[in-house]
Write an enzyme that holds these catalytic residues in place. Structure first.
Site, mmCIF file in Angstrom:
data_model
loop_
_atom_site.group_PDB
_atom_site.id
_atom_site.type_symbol
_atom_site.label_atom_id
_atom_site.label_comp_id
_atom_site.label_asym_id
_atom_site.label_seq_id
_atom_site.Cartn_x
_atom_site.Cartn_y
_atom_site.Cartn_z
ATOM 1 N N HIS A 68 1.107 4.167 -1.798
ATOM 2 C CA HIS A 68 0.640 5.357 -1.071
ATOM 3 C C HIS A 68 0.856 6.607 -1.931
ATOM 4 C CE1 HIS A 68 -0.662 3.765 2.709
ATOM 5 N NE2 HIS A 68 0.521 3.274 3.056
ATOM 6 N N HIS A 101 3.926 -1.435 -1.313
ATOM 7 C CA HIS A 101 2.945 -0.799 -0.431
ATOM 8 C C HIS A 101 3.239 0.704 -0.307
ATOM 9 C CE1 HIS A 101 0.449 -0.775 3.409
ATOM 10 N NE2 HIS A 101 1.190 0.313 3.589
ATOM 11 N N GLU A 102 4.478 1.033 -0.015
ATOM 12 C CA GLU A 102 4.815 2.456 0.185
ATOM 13 C C GLU A 102 4.641 3.253 -1.105
ATOM 14 O OE1 GLU A 102 5.008 3.510 3.068
ATOM 15 O OE2 GLU A 102 5.224 1.572 4.034
ATOM 16 N N HIS A 146 -4.682 0.563 9.967
ATOM 17 C CA HIS A 146 -3.964 -0.684 9.706
ATOM 18 C C HIS A 146 -4.721 -1.903 10.234
ATOM 19 C CE1 HIS A 146 -0.650 2.279 9.484
ATOM 20 N NE2 HIS A 146 -0.190 1.476 8.558
ATOM 21 N N ASP A 175 -4.142 4.686 15.955
ATOM 22 C CA ASP A 175 -3.731 4.327 14.592
ATOM 23 C C ASP A 175 -4.609 5.039 13.562
ATOM 24 O OD1 ASP A 175 -2.464 2.971 12.477
ATOM 25 O OD2 ASP A 175 -3.842 1.279 12.598
ATOM 26 N N TYR A 226 -6.188 9.994 5.397
ATOM 27 C CA TYR A 226 -5.577 8.925 6.188
ATOM 28 C C TYR A 226 -6.215 8.850 7.559
ATOM 29 C CZ TYR A 226 -1.770 5.640 7.010
ATOM 30 O OH TYR A 226 -1.018 4.505 7.240
ATOM 31 N N GLU A 248 -4.836 2.213 3.121
ATOM 32 C CA GLU A 248 -3.940 1.128 3.528
ATOM 33 C C GLU A 248 -4.185 -0.142 2.711
ATOM 34 O OE1 GLU A 248 -1.353 0.306 5.549
ATOM 35 O OE2 GLU A 248 -1.110 2.460 5.479
#
Lengths: 105, 382
Positions: free
Chosen positions: B176, B172-173, B274, B269, B187, B196
């Site tokens: 990005h 996931h990271e 998310h 958020d 974002y 996301e």
């Protein structure tokens, strides 16, 4: 700094879960109150800019909104993990720990 | 809550850095000036120096991983503890970060012919043991950062384990980073939720690739193993059934919607990035299961090409639906089973692939586009 209340909100993060806590001196130990005052004084919190974020949040970093109330009024600072200056990291860690500990009353 | 300053209200630093690196001389100047201003506003005098160093740490070859240890501090990247080719260490978080970034590299390289995050062999830097009691992981524009969860609390109060524990978090990271170099999805609000979702999609595919699982065998859970035994939950998000990953007296209930009718409008958020990512997540899950086989092959290929060649900074869910459908047609033929699976995936979350793109009406899109036009860097991928 003679703190009457700290409102701490942490949003975002990989999990996207929000933590919001009202911290009052009466609910904290003497040692914690002393430490908090020391950290806020060192930062000259009331003189910090309200926005200490980058132009946009980095993916999954936490965004923190910290409001400190004193007799003279209140001051709010918004910052993030990647954009908070090094000198602010200790305060973030300290508040994080207080806020997380309150998850299980 | 995230607020934007009037000057550098939208353009993320990583976009500016990209422009400063690869733009024309005029674009580079404008981007560098904006970066300087941004750095001054944040009090980060070191930011530009760090950027200069980071910009050029590009490896010429293939997989190149470095894992650092922050030793519970907040200075990044920290101390080098394992480099490419080094054997395992005694530290499980170090090994997980190393192995997980390796599988992620392999998926992108072997299946999509992409050489690392930037497509050009960029070194994969990971820092573990960030701060103390840091229950998070993030991508800082240049590297991955992982906390140890609630290791500082008494065992019966801990909610999160270390963030390297789930390989899909690592994927996931890193995704990005891929998004940063490709679609550059801002974002915030729907583009942020797509950002996301892309990270969840490829994060889950990294896990399935490692396990060599069929779409029908995968759990489609993001962050499996991250929550401790004190929490009633199987992970952080469910791509299969958004909103069902956890339901706990302390953490609350998983807030993700799985259909457009339940879209959550919020300023928290970053506009619910998310939260609403559950909608495109489920569209991918349905597409992949409809097709069967390994999800990273056909469904993953369609999503990857869309991320690389179609989406832009302000793309919204409808754009992604229409463009994945177009890409499926280009890759597999008009009316193919792949295109029909994509149509079904989006239809089941309330989006019609024939709906066409919607204008970026959310706050910020206009500002971003105006600045990009000013420096002649407006995306022109469509």
């Amino acid at each position: 700094m003679d703190v009457e209340r700290i409102k701490f909100e942490r949003t975002g993060g990989f999990a996207g879960m929000t933590i919001a806590r009202d911290l009052k001196p009466d609910d904290l130990s003497e040692e914690q109150v002393h430490k908090l005052s020391e950290l806020l004084d060192d930062l000259e919190f009331e003189n910090l800019p309200e926005q200490m974020t980058g132009s946009e949040s980095m993916p999954d970093e936490f965004t923190y909104t910290i409001t400190v109330e004193t007799r003279r009024g209140e001051h709010t600072v918004v910052t993030g993990d990647a954009s908070a200056p090094e000198k602010m990291q200790e305060l973030l860690q300290f508040l994080n720990r207080l806020a997380r500990k309150k998850k299980n009353p | 809550m995230h607020k934007h300053s009037p000057v550098n209200c939208i353009v993320p630093p990583y976009m500016l850095k990209n422009i400063a690196t690869s733009g024309t001389p005029v674009q580079k100047n404008v981007a560098m000036e904006t970066l300087k201003l941004s750095a001054q506003m944040r009090g980060q005098r070191q930011a530009l120096a760090d950027f200069s160093a980071a910009t050029f740490r590009v490896a010429a070859g293939g997989k190149d991983r470095v894992v650092y240890d922050a030793r519970n501090g907040s200075s990044l990247p920290g101390t080098v503890v394992r480099k490419e080719g080094d054997g395992p260490t005694a530290d499980v978080a170090v090994n997980e970060a190393y192995d997980g970034s390796g599988v992620t590299y392999d998926l992108f390289n072997n299946e999509y012919q992409r050489n690392s995050i930037d497509g050009n062999g960029m070194r994969l830097d990971s820092t573990v043991h960030y701060r103390r009691g840091y229950d998070n992981a993030f991508w800082d524009g240049e590297q991955m950062v992982y906390g140890d969860g609630d290791e500082d609390l008494p065992e019966d109060e801990r909610l999160f384990n270390r963030f390297t524990i789930a390989i899909d978090i690592i994927g996931h990271e890193l995704t990005h980073g891929v998004t940063q170099f490709e679609a550059k999805l801002q974002y915030f609000q729907q583009p942020g939720a797509l950002n996301e979702s892309m990270s969840d999609v490829f994060g889950s595919l990294v896990k399935q690739y490692q396990l060599q699982q069929l779409a029908s065998e995968a759990d489609w859970i993001i962050g499996g193993g991250l929550l401790t035994e004190n929490v009633n939950g199987v992970g952080i998000r469910s791509m299969k059934e958004p909103g069902t990953a956890y339901d706990d007296p302390v953490l609350g209930k998983d807030p993700q919607p799985g259909h457009m009718r339940d879209y959550v409008t919020t300023i928290s958020d970053n506009g619910g990035v998310h939260i609403n990512s559950g909608i495109p997540n489920r569209a991918f899950y349905i597409t992949a299961v409809e097709l069967g086989g390994f999800a990273w092959e056909r469904a993953g290929q369609i999503w990857y090409v869309t991320l690389k060649d179609k989406l832009t900074a302000t793309s919204r869910f409808q754009d992604c639906a229409s463009q994945t459908y177009q890409v499926a047609g280009q890759l597999f033929g008009a009316g193919s089973v792949e295109q029909q699976a994509v149509r079904k995936g989006w239809a089941e979350v309330g989006l019609n692939v024939d709906g066409g793109g919607t204008p970026p009406t959310e706050p910020g899109g206009g500002c971003l586009e105006a600045l990009l036009r000013m420096i002649g860097a407006a995306p022109a991928k469509r």
